[in-house]
Design a protein around this motif. Sequence first.
Motif, PDB file in Angstrom:
ATOM      1  N   ARG A   4     -20.470  28.110 -12.570  1.00 15.79           N
ATOM      2  CA  ARG A   4     -20.481  26.658 -12.629  1.00 15.79           C
ATOM      3  C   ARG A   4     -19.643  26.008 -11.531  1.00 15.79           C
ATOM      4  N   MET A   5     -18.632  26.721 -11.066  1.00 21.25           N
ATOM      5  CA  MET A   5     -17.711  26.091 -10.108  1.00 21.25           C
ATOM      6  C   MET A   5     -18.377  25.917  -8.743  1.00 21.25           C
ATOM      7  N   PHE A   6     -18.237  24.738  -8.165  1.00 21.01           N
ATOM      8  CA  PHE A   6     -18.718  24.534  -6.799  1.00 21.01           C
ATOM      9  C   PHE A   6     -17.816  25.306  -5.834  1.00 21.01           C
ATOM     10  N   ASN A   7     -18.394  25.802  -4.758  1.00 22.84           N
ATOM     11  CA  ASN A   7     -17.582  26.497  -3.751  1.00 22.84           C
ATOM     12  C   ASN A   7     -16.641  25.527  -3.053  1.00 22.84           C
ATOM     13  N   ALA A   8     -17.106  24.323  -2.848  1.00 24.27           N
ATOM     14  CA  ALA A   8     -16.266  23.320  -2.184  1.00 24.27           C
ATOM     15  C   ALA A   8     -15.023  23.085  -3.035  1.00 24.27           C
ATOM     16  N   LEU A   9     -13.904  22.953  -2.360  1.00 28.11           N
ATOM     17  CA  LEU A   9     -12.628  22.745  -3.025  1.00 28.11           C
ATOM     18  C   LEU A   9     -12.048  21.487  -2.383  1.00 28.11           C
ATOM     19  N   ILE A  10     -11.817  20.441  -3.189  1.00 25.74           N
ATOM     20  CA  ILE A  10     -11.357  19.182  -2.600  1.00 25.74           C
ATOM     21  C   ILE A  10      -9.829  19.221  -2.463  1.00 25.74           C
ATOM     22  N   PRO A  11      -9.314  19.123  -1.249  1.00 23.86           N
ATOM     23  CA  PRO A  11      -7.864  19.215  -1.068  1.00 23.86           C
ATOM     24  C   PRO A  11      -7.158  17.949  -1.518  1.00 23.86           C
ATOM     25  N   ARG A  12      -5.906  18.098  -1.903  1.00 19.17           N
ATOM     26  CA  ARG A  12      -5.080  16.906  -2.092  1.00 19.17           C
ATOM     27  C   ARG A  12      -4.856  16.333  -0.700  1.00 19.17           C
ATOM     28  N   SER A  13      -5.223  15.088  -0.511  1.00 20.55           N
ATOM     29  CA  SER A  13      -5.155  14.532   0.839  1.00 20.55           C
ATOM     30  C   SER A  13      -4.843  13.042   0.793  1.00 20.55           C
ATOM     31  N   VAL A  14      -3.851  12.668   1.573  1.00 19.92           N
ATOM     32  CA  VAL A  14      -3.451  11.264   1.640  1.00 19.92           C
ATOM     33  C   VAL A  14      -4.615  10.406   2.125  1.00 19.92           C
ATOM     34  N   ARG A  15      -5.429  10.941   3.027  1.00 14.74           N
ATOM     35  CA  ARG A  15      -6.546  10.167   3.573  1.00 14.74           C
ATOM     36  C   ARG A  15      -7.549   9.802   2.478  1.00 14.74           C
ATOM     37  N   LEU A  16      -7.778  10.739   1.565  1.00 17.07           N
ATOM     38  CA  LEU A  16      -8.685  10.448   0.439  1.00 17.07           C
ATOM     39  C   LEU A  16      -8.109   9.356  -0.452  1.00 17.07           C
ATOM     40  N   ALA A  17      -6.803   9.359  -0.615  1.00 13.04           N
ATOM     41  CA  ALA A  17      -6.168   8.350  -1.467  1.00 13.04           C
ATOM     42  C   ALA A  17      -6.113   6.987  -0.778  1.00 13.04           C
ATOM     43  N   GLU A  18      -6.072   6.993   0.544  1.00 13.41           N
ATOM     44  CA  GLU A  18      -5.966   5.730   1.286  1.00 13.41           C
ATOM     45  C   GLU A  18      -7.310   5.010   1.437  1.00 13.41           C
ATOM     46  N   ALA A  19      -8.373   5.775   1.575  1.00 13.08           N
ATOM     47  CA  ALA A  19      -9.682   5.192   1.909  1.00 13.08           C
ATOM     48  C   ALA A  19     -10.089   4.027   0.992  1.00 13.08           C
ATOM     49  N   PRO A  20      -9.913   4.159  -0.351  1.00  7.25           N
ATOM     50  CA  PRO A  20     -10.363   3.069  -1.234  1.00  7.25           C
ATOM     51  C   PRO A  20      -9.693   1.730  -0.940  1.00  7.25           C
ATOM     52  N   SER A  21      -8.429   1.759  -0.543  1.00  6.29           N
ATOM     53  CA  SER A  21      -7.741   0.489  -0.301  1.00  6.29           C
ATOM     54  C   SER A  21      -8.296  -0.209   0.939  1.00  6.29           C
ATOM     55  N   HIS A  22      -9.066   0.519   1.730  1.00  4.13           N
ATOM     56  CA  HIS A  22      -9.735  -0.090   2.881  1.00  4.13           C
ATOM     57  C   HIS A  22     -11.204  -0.377   2.569  1.00  4.13           C
ATOM     58  N   GLY A  23     -11.588  -0.124   1.341  1.00  2.00           N
ATOM     59  CA  GLY A  23     -12.983  -0.355   0.950  1.00  2.00           C
ATOM     60  C   GLY A  23     -13.958   0.588   1.618  1.00  2.00           C
ATOM     61  N   MET A  24     -13.485   1.788   1.928  1.00  2.00           N
ATOM     62  CA  MET A  24     -14.323   2.721   2.689  1.00  2.00           C
ATOM     63  C   MET A  24     -14.458   4.072   2.000  1.00  2.00           C
ATOM     64  N   SER A  25     -15.574   4.730   2.288  1.00  2.00           N
ATOM     65  CA  SER A  25     -15.703   6.136   1.895  1.00  2.00           C
ATOM     66  C   SER A  25     -14.847   6.943   2.869  1.00  2.00           C
ATOM     67  N   ILE A  26     -14.621   8.217   2.536  1.00  2.00           N
ATOM     68  CA  ILE A  26     -13.824   9.062   3.431  1.00  2.00           C
ATOM     69  C   ILE A  26     -14.563   9.288   4.757  1.00  2.00           C
ATOM     70  N   PHE A  27     -15.884   9.229   4.730  1.00  2.00           N
ATOM     71  CA  PHE A  27     -16.673   9.446   5.947  1.00  2.00           C
ATOM     72  C   PHE A  27     -16.530   8.272   6.914  1.00  2.00           C
ATOM     73  N   GLU A  28     -16.266   7.094   6.348  1.00  2.00           N
ATOM     74  CA  GLU A  28     -16.043   5.917   7.200  1.00  2.00           C
ATOM     75  C   GLU A  28     -14.585   5.852   7.632  1.00  2.00           C
ATOM     76  N   TYR A  29     -13.695   6.171   6.708  1.00  2.00           N
ATOM     77  CA  TYR A  29     -12.258   5.987   6.949  1.00  2.00           C
ATOM     78  C   TYR A  29     -11.701   7.051   7.888  1.00  2.00           C
ATOM     79  N   ASP A  30     -12.035   8.297   7.624  1.00  2.00           N
ATOM     80  CA  ASP A  30     -11.536   9.375   8.485  1.00  2.00           C
ATOM     81  C   ASP A  30     -12.505  10.561   8.450  1.00  2.00           C
ATOM     82  N   PRO A  31     -13.597  10.432   9.206  1.00  2.00           N
ATOM     83  CA  PRO A  31     -14.662  11.441   9.125  1.00  2.00           C
ATOM     84  C   PRO A  31     -14.222  12.831   9.572  1.00  2.00           C
ATOM     85  N   ALA A  32     -13.111  12.899  10.314  1.00  2.00           N
ATOM     86  CA  ALA A  32     -12.670  14.211  10.804  1.00  2.00           C
ATOM     87  C   ALA A  32     -11.637  14.860   9.885  1.00  2.00           C
ATOM     88  N   SER A  33     -11.331  14.203   8.771  1.00  2.00           N
ATOM     89  CA  SER A  33     -10.285  14.729   7.890  1.00  2.00           C
ATOM     90  C   SER A  33     -10.783  15.918   7.064  1.00  2.00           C
TER      91      SER A  33
END
Length: 275
Positions: A207-236
């Motif tokens: 059942r587990m997805f292979n992808a593992l989502i890291p704890r990342s400040v960029r992921l936490a910051e993106a919403p406050s800019h109204g952006m997805s992570i792909f818009e906010y920091d696509p290289a993260s």
Amino acid sequence: MGNVIALANQKGGVGKTTTALNLACYLASAGYRTLLIDLDPQGNATSSLGVAKRELQASTYDVLLNDVTVESAVLRMIRPGLDLLAANKELAGAEKELNDLTRPHHRLARAIESVQQRYDVTVIDCPPSMGLLTLNGMTASDSVIIPVQCEYLALEGLAEIFNTIELVQQRLNPNLRILGLLMTMFDSRTRLALDVVKDVHRLNPRRMFNALIPRSVRLAEAPSHGMSIFEYDPASRGADAYRLFGAEVIQRLGLDSQSASQSVSLSAEDGRKTA
Ligand code: ATP
Ligand code: MG
């Protein structure tokens, strides 16, 4: 299998909304006509995409309780290929008000029936409880994705959600499947995170997805800019992880990737090059 997916976990703050909105944005960018439904009175998916919660003309609440059609309530093309059924705190009253209606668990399922032809995938962001809203989300869905935070007691919460899903299968929606468990906020530096991933994997190997989502400040910051992570920091790293996850979802759904337009900006390879 149909393509309505609920993001659910009764535990708060495990990454449901972050996953729902980034998955929806990924799918839309990959060429799939996508609908994101905010089913949480907190309206976090709505605001995280830059939509003003207080100024909604129509919302999930109106669809559930005022017989407004999804077609007329959605915000169209908030991103290319992505429509949003938005929510705000008005939805908090719904748990109680739904109780007075007949077939209260099936309101969302019935409401989205008429728009299923318009979308390749529908993603539903559920609130952190197993109340009537989440049960509506699961009754309307073909599958559930369970985000699991890499923390102590993660396994305990899982037993509860598996029970709920079983009850939903028995009483409300026999077609519901678990699409997978997604480990979120993984911190490779801690022993605990590794142990949790191992434990969850041992108990749910397929059942587990292979992808593992890291704890990342960029992921936490993106919403406050109204952006997805792909818009906010696509290289993260967070963007990379959600790309891998999105690709796995497409694979598990059996969606034909050939039919989707190829998106340059979201290809995993592209992200790594600039990382
Ligand atoms: P709720 O149960 O309240 O709806 P949730 O399960 O939807 O919460 P999120 O809102 O996605 O969880 O995440 C909780 C908080 O953690 C948010 O502030 C979010 O920005 C942050 N967050 C989510 N994923 C990550 C991550 N991988 N790394 C760091 N912060 C994250
Ligand atoms: Mg949330």
